[in-house]
Design a protein around this motif. Structure first.
Motif, short mmCIF file in Angstrom:
data_model
loop_
_atom_site.label_atom_id
_atom_site.label_comp_id
_atom_site.label_asym_id
_atom_site.label_seq_id
_atom_site.Cartn_x
_atom_site.Cartn_y
_atom_site.Cartn_z
N PHE A 160 -30.25 102.94 -54.10
CA PHE A 160 -29.74 101.86 -53.71
C PHE A 160 -28.61 102.56 -54.73
N LEU A 161 -28.72 103.00 -55.86
CA LEU A 161 -27.78 103.17 -56.59
C LEU A 161 -26.95 104.53 -56.05
N LYS A 162 -27.27 104.97 -54.75
CA LYS A 162 -26.11 106.39 -54.14
C LYS A 162 -25.54 105.63 -53.34
N ASP A 201 -20.24 99.03 -61.54
CA ASP A 201 -20.53 99.51 -62.52
C ASP A 201 -22.43 100.20 -61.99
N VAL A 202 -23.00 99.86 -61.35
CA VAL A 202 -23.92 100.25 -60.31
C VAL A 202 -23.59 101.91 -59.98
N ARG A 223 -23.79 104.46 -63.08
CA ARG A 223 -25.45 104.62 -62.88
C ARG A 223 -25.30 106.17 -62.03
N TRP A 224 -25.29 105.47 -61.20
CA TRP A 224 -25.65 107.11 -60.63
C TRP A 224 -24.94 108.67 -60.70
N GLN A 225 -23.65 108.75 -60.67
CA GLN A 225 -22.77 109.46 -61.69
C GLN A 225 -23.55 110.23 -63.04
N VAL A 226 -23.68 109.23 -63.62
CA VAL A 226 -25.03 109.35 -64.30
C VAL A 226 -25.95 110.16 -65.00
N ASP A 269 -32.08 98.03 -67.35
CA ASP A 269 -30.07 97.16 -67.43
C ASP A 269 -30.78 96.54 -66.22
N LEU A 270 -30.57 97.08 -64.78
CA LEU A 270 -30.63 96.03 -63.26
C LEU A 270 -31.59 95.64 -63.19
N GLY A 271 -32.45 95.67 -63.37
CA GLY A 271 -33.87 94.36 -63.45
C GLY A 271 -33.68 93.38 -64.38
#
Length: 507
Positions: free
Chosen positions: A46-48, A66-67, A70-73, A92-94
């Motif tokens: 999902f993040l990717k 913003d999501v 998160r992947w880049q982090v 956080d996403l939950g």
């Protein structure tokens, strides 16, 4: 920040699954079960995919920005900081609404070795350009991952997985259209919903833009009570092009039996959870209260029972629109149980057109000890004084049929004869009686003891023919399944007998 790049593009679902699944063997030594691994893949995929969507050329602002960050982090974090960054992302996403909240609700990191988590993110997920793959490849790959996780008996994941070939045959009979709204009140990983979507897409060559948009969002919905299973269903739908990552999820996470349905779909396809005892008691129009401490008042139900399957049959009967049609997998006890079961069957035969019953063979479900059937019925405008069921056609696919999950699994072609006898899309007056397919009139059914619909007339030829004895492993498997089914029934009876007595209502 640098955008991720693609260096590998598997050409089909099988190679994609092989690539992802090989790493599961590495993680299994760390105590990560197959279903836990698929969950972790779901979060990371999902993040990717969000990252890919946001970083497309000329892409406009999106709620997923913003999501995507998160992947880049996660990509930029070294092994030491990765675990904390991943845990914070899941938490956080939950807390978010919509699809985000469903997929990440109560999510936890099950991969405790940061180096292995880093390898999964960088070497496996990030090097694949998921958005460039077709829906069929991505969707088939994800379905295959779910199928593999269902084979892990220890995890119990198989209880949420209905054989896809059985689902396909049921959908082929019901024939949903773009004009239908489709729902599954116990959707598991979403197999019925995806099969309906696939059928409509494959048989509707002239969908207008509005119909195509509705098919992707709003027409197909499911309900699932288990958080982990709901997240798999939501991702399964999303990766097949149903719903939006930044929109409302087509999967609702709740107990479908807890309240009267707010929506009334024209098609219901379902395999409600097996097991006799429910965690709740439903108070029906008969006013009786069960033994459970938690009760739900459902005056749209015909009777009170703690049998989950009988409650789901009542729920589906209530939620169907007029006109509406349903195909529901039910265990044998729904067909013969007395008391509430008899009440439900009488009402169903009287108020609905209960037209087809498929008796399923053993050995096709991952959950052991299951003897099940598929009940097909339609909901129509009431006609007082006259029962809607005229004739119930029963197809006995159980006698003489012997399947196993690995050596001799059920395939779609095994159900070709049933579908041909069903005659989808034709008037039922065109049906023809065969050795396995017989009609029973309403008068015949209502006169049976307790309106018992557990009807059989065939005799297993292997029992009479010494030259056609079954292999020992098949005989042993059938004995085990019979014992498991009997033990399940006895356990439910013992639980009911030892349960707390009714207590007066508290003010």
């Amino acid at each position: 920040m640098s955008a991720s790049t693609s260096t590998t593009k598997p050409t089909d679902a099988r190679s994609l699954v092989a690539k992802l699944w090989n790493y599961c063997n590495v993680l299994r030594d760390d105590g990560v079960s197959t279903i836990d691994y698929v969950e972790q893949l779901t979060y990371l995929l999902f993040l990717k995919m969000a990252h890919e969507q946001v970083n497309r050329p000329f892409n406009k602002a999106t709620e997923l920005t913003d999501v995507a960050k998160r992947w880049q982090v996660l990509l930029d974090s070294d092994a030491a900081a990765l675990e904390d960054a991943y845990r914070e992302t899941l938490h956080d996403l939950g807390q978010q609404p919509g699809t985000l909240g469903v997929i990440f609700r109560k999510a936890q990191n099950r991969i405790q070795d940061p180096a292995k988590l880093k390898r999964l993110i960088v070497d496996l997920i990030d090097k694949q350009e998921w958005s460039s793959e077709s829906v069929d490849v991505k969707g088939d790959a994800y379905e295959e991952l779910l199928h593999k996780s269902a084979e892990d008996v220890k995890s119990g994941a198989g209880q949420y997985f209905t054989p896809r070939d059985l689902i396909t045959a049921m959908v082929d009979c019901v024939q949903p259209t773009a004009a239908d709204t489709i729902a599954d009140p116990a959707c598991g990983t979403g197999g019925f919903l995806l099969a309906a979507h696939r059928f409509i897409s494959g048989h509707s060559t002239h969908l207008n833009p509005d119909e195509r948009a509705a098919l992707g969002e709003g027409t197909i919905t499911g309900t699932e009570i288990v958080d982990g299973t709901a997240r798999l269903a939501a991702m399964n739908m999303l990766i097949h092009g149903i719903g939006r990552p930044d929109g409302e999820s087509p999967i609702a996470v709740k107990d479908a039996l807890a309240e009267a349905p707010a929506r009334h779909p024209s098609v219901v396809l379902a395999n409600p959870p097996f097991g006799v005892k429910s965690s709740i008691t439903v108070i029906g129009e008969d006013g009786r209260t069960g033994r459970e401490t938690i009760s739900y008042n459902r005056d749209d139900f015909w009777t009170t029972t703690t049998n989950k399957q009988l409650n789901f049959v009542q729920h589906i009967a209530s939620m169907l629109a007029i006109p509406g049609r349903a195909a529901v997998v039910v265990p044998d006890n729904v067909l013969f149980e007395g008391g509430a079961g008899e009440t439900v069957r009488k009402r169903l035969l009287n108020q609905f057109d209960v037209h087809t019953l498929l008796r399923l063979p053993t050995g096709i479900f991952y959950a052991g000890g299951v003897k099940a059937n598929v009940l097909f019925f339609d909901k129509k405008t009431a006609r007082p004084g006259q029962p809607w069921t005229d004739t119930l056609w029963v197809y006995d696919f159980r006698v003489g049929q012997h399947f196993t999950l690995k050596q001799n699994p059920l395939r779609r072609e095994h159900l070709d004869d049933f579908v041909a006898c069903y005659r989808p899309g034709e008037p039922r007056t065109n049906r023809v009686e065969t050795e396995r397919f017989r009609p029973f009139t309403y008068d015949q059914l209502i006169k049976r003891d307790k309106v018992n619909l557990d009807i059989t007339w065939l005799k297993d030829p292997a029992l009479d023919d010494a030259d056609s004895q079954l292999p020992p492993e098949v005989i042993a498997r059938e004995i085990v399944e019979d014992l498991e089914a009997a033990l399940s029934e006895f356990a439910a009876i013992a639980e009911a007998l030892s349960g707390p007595k009714d207590t007066p209502e508290q003010n």
